[in-house]
Design a protein around this motif. Structure first.
Motif, PDB file in Angstrom:
ATOM      1  N   UNK A 117       0.859  -1.180   0.000  1.00 51.65           N
ATOM      2  CA  UNK A 117       0.000   0.000   0.000  1.00 51.65           C
ATOM      3  C   UNK A 117       0.899   1.235   0.000  1.00 51.65           C
ATOM      4  N   UNK A 118       1.891   1.217   0.886  1.00 49.51           N
ATOM      5  CA  UNK A 118       2.940   2.231   0.894  1.00 49.51           C
ATOM      6  C   UNK A 118       4.171   1.607   1.530  1.00 49.51           C
ATOM      7  N   UNK A 119       5.298   1.679   0.823  1.00 48.95           N
ATOM      8  CA  UNK A 119       6.488   0.978   1.302  1.00 48.95           C
ATOM      9  C   UNK A 119       7.768   1.718   0.893  1.00 48.95           C
ATOM     10  N   UNK A 120       8.371   2.461   1.818  1.00 50.42           N
ATOM     11  CA  UNK A 120       9.619   3.161   1.505  1.00 50.42           C
ATOM     12  C   UNK A 120      10.758   2.206   1.155  1.00 50.42           C
ATOM     13  N   UNK A 121      10.707   0.972   1.677  1.00 47.65           N
ATOM     14  CA  UNK A 121      11.795   0.020   1.428  1.00 47.65           C
ATOM     15  C   UNK A 121      11.831  -0.431  -0.031  1.00 47.65           C
ATOM     16  N   UNK A 133       3.903   8.293   6.607  1.00 50.52           N
ATOM     17  CA  UNK A 133       3.087   8.376   5.398  1.00 50.52           C
ATOM     18  C   UNK A 133       2.387   7.067   5.066  1.00 50.52           C
ATOM     19  N   UNK A 134       2.951   5.958   5.512  1.00 48.05           N
ATOM     20  CA  UNK A 134       2.303   4.662   5.276  1.00 48.05           C
ATOM     21  C   UNK A 134       0.943   4.600   5.951  1.00 48.05           C
ATOM     22  N   UNK A 135       0.728   5.499   6.906  1.00 49.77           N
ATOM     23  CA  UNK A 135      -0.574   5.614   7.563  1.00 49.77           C
ATOM     24  C   UNK A 135      -1.314   6.866   7.100  1.00 49.77           C
ATOM     25  N   UNK A 136      -0.653   8.016   7.168  1.00 55.60           N
ATOM     26  CA  UNK A 136      -1.355   9.287   6.931  1.00 55.60           C
ATOM     27  C   UNK A 136      -1.834   9.459   5.496  1.00 55.60           C
ATOM     28  N   UNK A 137      -1.210   8.765   4.541  1.00 58.39           N
ATOM     29  CA  UNK A 137      -1.693   8.844   3.157  1.00 58.39           C
ATOM     30  C   UNK A 137      -3.059   8.198   2.995  1.00 58.39           C
ATOM     31  N   UNK A 138      -3.480   7.416   4.007  1.00 55.40           N
ATOM     32  CA  UNK A 138      -4.693   6.600   3.846  1.00 55.40           C
ATOM     33  C   UNK A 138      -5.664   6.784   5.002  1.00 55.40           C
ATOM     34  N   UNK A 152      -9.021   6.063   9.098  1.00 60.33           N
ATOM     35  CA  UNK A 152      -9.773   6.979   9.963  1.00 60.33           C
ATOM     36  C   UNK A 152     -11.057   7.436   9.274  1.00 60.33           C
ATOM     37  N   UNK A 153     -11.709   6.505   8.604  1.00 57.58           N
ATOM     38  CA  UNK A 153     -12.938   6.825   7.893  1.00 57.58           C
ATOM     39  C   UNK A 153     -13.957   7.436   8.859  1.00 57.58           C
ATOM     40  N   UNK A 154     -14.573   8.522   8.455  1.00 59.42           N
ATOM     41  CA  UNK A 154     -15.456   9.254   9.365  1.00 59.42           C
ATOM     42  C   UNK A 154     -16.694   8.454   9.765  1.00 59.42           C
TER      43      UNK A 154
END
Length: 356
Positions: free
Chosen positions: A112-116, A317-322, A327-329
């Motif tokens: 989903x998001x991976x800097x590595x 960002x692996x969390x905040x981008x999504x 954190x769906x309202x």
């Protein structure tokens, strides 16, 4: 992709069994490192503190032997070592946990998001567009495709009805998030093996905040969506969670047990500036069938929930981008773990998604 039925390795698995899953190169490297360091298996000493312990765990003390050095490499990531340690009752434990990290047959979750890996996706749509369908694990041929979005601190392995559907591709850091897709019929049971990796093997600590022996923390947030992109499950207090490895413990009188609860809330979690040789680890064996839908987890404690601030994800960002997912309202997923997100390092969580 056809389902792969893989029993989780028991925590009592000796390091030799773990190394069997490695490539020959990894085995040779691990053996060379072990010989070079001339390490011996750590064990509990005969202190009065240890002899007075009456709980159900197996006790270890001090830093473990390193068996595999840097099982996963990532630029700017922490070193991912695997080791073994002997407890006072003669059992040998893999630390931080016996996992399928080196098992090439276990399906690897998508990024989903991976800097590595350099897959710095900014939206779920962008990440999903990279998948061709070969990642989908089929559990029921006439089932529906579900998509799980997972952020784990640090490592997870996920099963649905006992079938391995995905594992984290980054066991330690940098922080990443994953997509796991599977085809199943509801109701189905999700079971996840969670590991808070450690730099100081056997004592649950890492270099952080000015200390070489800082107790790290865990945390899991997950959301499952159906084919219509509707959230049908999310992590919250309704999940079950049990701990199987707790460390570092510096005073055994601080731990207690109440029913199935393994409690360490009275234990010190501040950094130990010493060498860690006096720190204890508490170990419990994993049930052999914890991944299965018919496993009885009714006596297990419910998961404890934690805020984003407690886990510390506001700069990841692996969390905040999504946050539109996590954190769906209308369906805000919670970070979950066992009762101690700092000291509990190996946790099993389970949840059954009812028929829709």
């Amino acid at each position: 992709m056809k389902p792969i039925l893989i029993p989780a390795l028991l925590t009592t698995t000796v390091s030799a069994v773990l190394l069997a899953a490695c490539s020959q190169t990894q085995i040779d490297s691990a053996a060379t490192d072990a010989n070079a360091n001339e390490q011996t298996t750590a064990s509990v000493n005969s202190s009065a503190d240890a002899s007075s312990y009456t709980g159900s765990a197996s006790l270890t003390q001090g830093v473990a032997q390193t068996d595999v050095t840097n099982a996963y490499e990532c630029d700017r990531g922490r070193q991912t070592n695997i080791g073994s340690i002997q407890s006072s009752d003669g059992k040998t434990w893999t630390v931080p946990a016996a996992t399928n990290l080196l098992n090439t047959d276990f399906p690897v979750a998508s990024d989903l998001n991976n800097p590595c890996t350099g897959n710095d996706y900014r939206t779920a749509s962008e990440a999903l567009a990279q998948l061709d369908g070969s990642d989908i694990i089929e559990i029921d041929a006439d089932g529906e495709v579900y998509t799980a979005y997972v952020f784990a601190d640090n490592y997870f392995e996920m099963y649905v009805n006992g079938v391995a559907v995905g594992r984290d591709n980054v066991p330690f850091t940098q922080f990443n998030s994953n997509i796991v897709r599977f085809k199943a019929k509801a109701p189905f049971t999700v079971a996840m093996h969670l590991v808070d990796w450690e730099e100081n093997l056997g004592i649950g600590s890492e270099s952080n905040q000015g200390s070489e022996f800082h107790a790290g923390d865990g945390g899991l947030v997950a959301v499952i969506k159906d084919k219509d992109n509707s959230i049908i499950a999310k992590t919250d207090e309704n999940w079950k969670a049990q701990t199987f490895y707790t460390a570092p413990i510096r005073d055994l009188s601080c731990v207690s047990e109440s029913g199935s609860e393994r409690l360490s809330s009275n234990c010190v979690t501040t950094a130990n500036v010493q060498d860690g040789s006096a720190d204890y680890g508490l170990h419990w064996e994993l049930p052999t069938n914890w991944q299965q839908a018919d496993f009885d987890d009714s006596s297990w404690p419910n998961a404890t929930t934690y805020s984003n601030q407690t886990i510390g994800v506001d700069n990841k960002q692996a969390y905040t981008n999504f946050i539109d997912i996590f954190d769906n309202e209308k369906a805000d997923a919670q970070f979950i773990w066992s009762t101690n997100v700092v000291l509990d390092n190996e946790v099993i969580v389970r949840y059954t998604v009812d028929a829709l």
